[in-house]
Design a protein around this motif. Structure first.
Motif, mmCIF file in Angstrom:
data_model
loop_
_atom_site.group_PDB
_atom_site.id
_atom_site.type_symbol
_atom_site.label_atom_id
_atom_site.label_comp_id
_atom_site.label_asym_id
_atom_site.label_seq_id
_atom_site.Cartn_x
_atom_site.Cartn_y
_atom_site.Cartn_z
ATOM 1 N N LEU A 82 -3.954 2.368 -10.690
ATOM 2 C CA LEU A 82 -3.788 3.450 -11.871
ATOM 3 C C LEU A 82 -3.136 2.374 -12.507
ATOM 4 O O LEU A 82 -3.841 3.369 -14.653
ATOM 5 C CB LEU A 82 -1.636 4.258 -10.856
ATOM 6 C CG LEU A 82 -2.189 5.238 -9.760
ATOM 7 C CD1 LEU A 82 -0.541 5.236 -9.954
ATOM 8 C CD2 LEU A 82 -3.451 6.193 -10.346
ATOM 9 N N PRO A 127 -2.028 7.958 -6.309
ATOM 10 C CA PRO A 127 -2.018 6.672 -5.009
ATOM 11 C C PRO A 127 -2.909 7.418 -3.636
ATOM 12 O O PRO A 127 -3.068 8.094 -3.342
ATOM 13 C CB PRO A 127 -0.702 7.589 -5.351
ATOM 14 C CG PRO A 127 -0.159 7.569 -5.867
ATOM 15 C CD PRO A 127 -1.194 8.517 -6.767
ATOM 16 N N LEU A 128 -3.477 5.894 -3.662
ATOM 17 C CA LEU A 128 -4.047 5.875 -2.014
ATOM 18 C C LEU A 128 -2.854 5.809 -1.220
ATOM 19 O O LEU A 128 -1.528 5.219 -0.969
ATOM 20 C CB LEU A 128 -4.389 4.505 -2.337
ATOM 21 C CG LEU A 128 -5.768 4.723 -3.369
ATOM 22 C CD1 LEU A 128 -6.952 3.296 -3.017
ATOM 23 C CD2 LEU A 128 -7.290 5.516 -2.704
ATOM 24 N N ASN A 129 -2.881 6.274 0.284
ATOM 25 C CA ASN A 129 -1.692 5.855 1.292
ATOM 26 C C ASN A 129 -3.203 5.393 2.312
ATOM 27 O O ASN A 129 -3.139 6.744 3.193
ATOM 28 C CB ASN A 129 -1.443 6.902 1.480
ATOM 29 C CG ASN A 129 0.091 7.113 2.254
ATOM 30 O OD1 ASN A 129 -0.075 6.043 2.589
ATOM 31 N ND2 ASN A 129 0.341 8.118 2.228
ATOM 32 N N ASN A 178 -1.399 0.214 -5.283
ATOM 33 C CA ASN A 178 -1.414 1.408 -6.276
ATOM 34 C C ASN A 178 -1.067 1.326 -7.388
ATOM 35 O O ASN A 178 -1.562 2.040 -8.826
ATOM 36 C CB ASN A 178 -0.771 2.655 -5.557
ATOM 37 C CG ASN A 178 -1.351 3.347 -4.330
ATOM 38 O OD1 ASN A 178 -2.241 4.030 -4.326
ATOM 39 N ND2 ASN A 178 -0.251 3.482 -3.256
ATOM 40 N N LYS A 179 -0.107 0.342 -7.966
ATOM 41 C CA LYS A 179 0.666 0.800 -9.563
ATOM 42 C C LYS A 179 -0.648 -0.349 -10.144
ATOM 43 O O LYS A 179 -0.592 0.044 -10.862
ATOM 44 C CB LYS A 179 1.583 -0.576 -9.550
ATOM 45 C CG LYS A 179 2.736 0.441 -9.046
ATOM 46 C CD LYS A 179 4.334 -0.557 -9.053
ATOM 47 C CE LYS A 179 5.453 0.094 -9.268
ATOM 48 N NZ LYS A 179 6.751 -0.345 -8.976
ATOM 49 N N PHE A 214 0.959 -1.513 -0.768
ATOM 50 C CA PHE A 214 -0.252 0.201 0.275
ATOM 51 C C PHE A 214 0.353 1.253 0.167
ATOM 52 O O PHE A 214 0.151 2.533 0.236
ATOM 53 C CB PHE A 214 -0.834 0.016 1.820
ATOM 54 C CG PHE A 214 -2.530 -1.001 1.494
ATOM 55 C CD1 PHE A 214 -2.787 -1.207 0.847
ATOM 56 C CD2 PHE A 214 -1.548 -1.839 2.152
ATOM 57 C CE1 PHE A 214 -4.152 -1.750 0.471
ATOM 58 C CE2 PHE A 214 -2.754 -3.005 2.430
ATOM 59 C CZ PHE A 214 -4.239 -3.420 0.982
ATOM 60 N N THR A 235 2.863 4.602 -1.392
ATOM 61 C CA THR A 235 1.855 5.500 -2.254
ATOM 62 C C THR A 235 3.280 5.706 -3.165
ATOM 63 O O THR A 235 2.862 5.883 -4.853
ATOM 64 C CB THR A 235 2.544 7.008 -1.742
ATOM 65 O OG1 THR A 235 3.676 7.406 -0.961
ATOM 66 C CG2 THR A 235 0.831 7.290 -1.255
#
Length: 286
Positions: free
Chosen positions: A128, A136-138, A124-125, A116, A118
């Motif tokens: 996206l 990106p989520l964080n 995220n990859k 997870f 960023t």
């Protein structure tokens, strides 16, 4: 044969209770306790008057209640796993879901960071690349979802191991009840609903009572590792707060007072929940 167990119980569970006396003295490491000034309930009052205490108690109860709400998931998982007929698939699922319980929280945090983060996070990859998100989520640094995220991580880590207890309980149900239900025309879901579920309810009630007694004990390692400056206001639970007061700030009397209060409240909650269960269902753990 019981002597070693009793000795360990006395040594590690009851003998440390003598340390509760620190909560009533202005204790400093390196000095004898009796040479310290007696302060009575001073540190109890200071602990409850601390501006952070309300937020810490809120975080502790919120995460604990989310854990209680999620506790039936292990029951459902065990029931459906028990109904699987493919032995190899059943063993594979049971092994992969039980394994996380034996992984240290350090490795769990490392795995979550890989998944997870960023920068190079796999999640995220992927999102996206699929154009499902624009940025990106964080979740590791998002205070708005920290309670749900930590509950989800805890479920992932403990679901399979907890289900083993219910699977063992299911194994103790009389097989003749299933045979009689089949004669009466009950299907697989009917057997699960009217035989399996009532058969494991006593086990569920016992574990629920123990969890209620641990409402103020979320654990330490998980929240210590996932803690950072962005989520500290939502992730700091009572165990982490006691550690910070005692170890980081060297305020041993106040941390002892908090730990002592937590233990007394936990015992009270357990006794109350046990009494209510005994009155309503005539079932208790002692």
């Amino acid at each position: 044969m019981a002597a070693p167990c009793l000795a360990a119980l006395l040594l590690f569970s009851y003998l440390p209770l003598l340390g509760w006396a620190i909560a009533f003295f202005d204790y400093k490491p390196g000095y004898k306790l009796l040479d310290s000034q007696f302060t009575g309930f001073k540190y109890f009052i200071l602990a409850f008057q601390d501006p952070e205490f309300a937020a810490v108690l809120r975080n502790t109860l919120a995460i604990s209640f989310l854990g209680l709400l999620a506790s039936p998931l292990a029951v459902v998982f065990a029931m459906f796993l028990n109904e699987m007929r493919l032995g190899k698939v059943k063993k594979f699922i049971q092994t992969t879901t039980t394994l996380p319980n034996f992984i240290s929280w350090v490795l769990v945090y490392a795995l979550c960071y890989i998944m997870f983060s960023t920068g190079d996070g796999m999640v995220n990859k992927l999102l996206l690349h699929l154009n499902w998100i624009s940025a990106p989520l964080n979740p590791l640094a998002n205070p708005d979802i920290v309670w749900l995220f930590q509950t989800g991580v805890l479920i992932w880590k403990t679901l399979g191991f907890t289900a083993i207890i219910y699977i063992a309980s299911i194994a103790g149900i009389d097989q003749e009840q299933y045979d009689a239900a089949a004669v009466d025309g009950a299907g697989r879901f009917g057997k699960m609903l009217h035989i399996t579920l009532p058969g494991i309810i006593p086990t569920f009630i016992t574990l629920l009572l123990l969890n209620i007694g641990s409402l103020l004990s979320n654990g330490f390692e998980q929240f210590y590792l996932f803690n950072n400056g962005l989520v500290q206001s939502k992730i700091q639970v009572l165990d982490l707060y006691v550690y910070r007061i005692g170890i980081s700030q060297n305020n041993y009397p106040m941390s002892t007072a908090l730990g002592m209060t937590k233990t007394i409240v936990s015992i009270t909650l357990l006794m109350t929940a046990n009494l209510i269960s005994k009155k309503l269902r005539d079932q208790s753990i002692f």
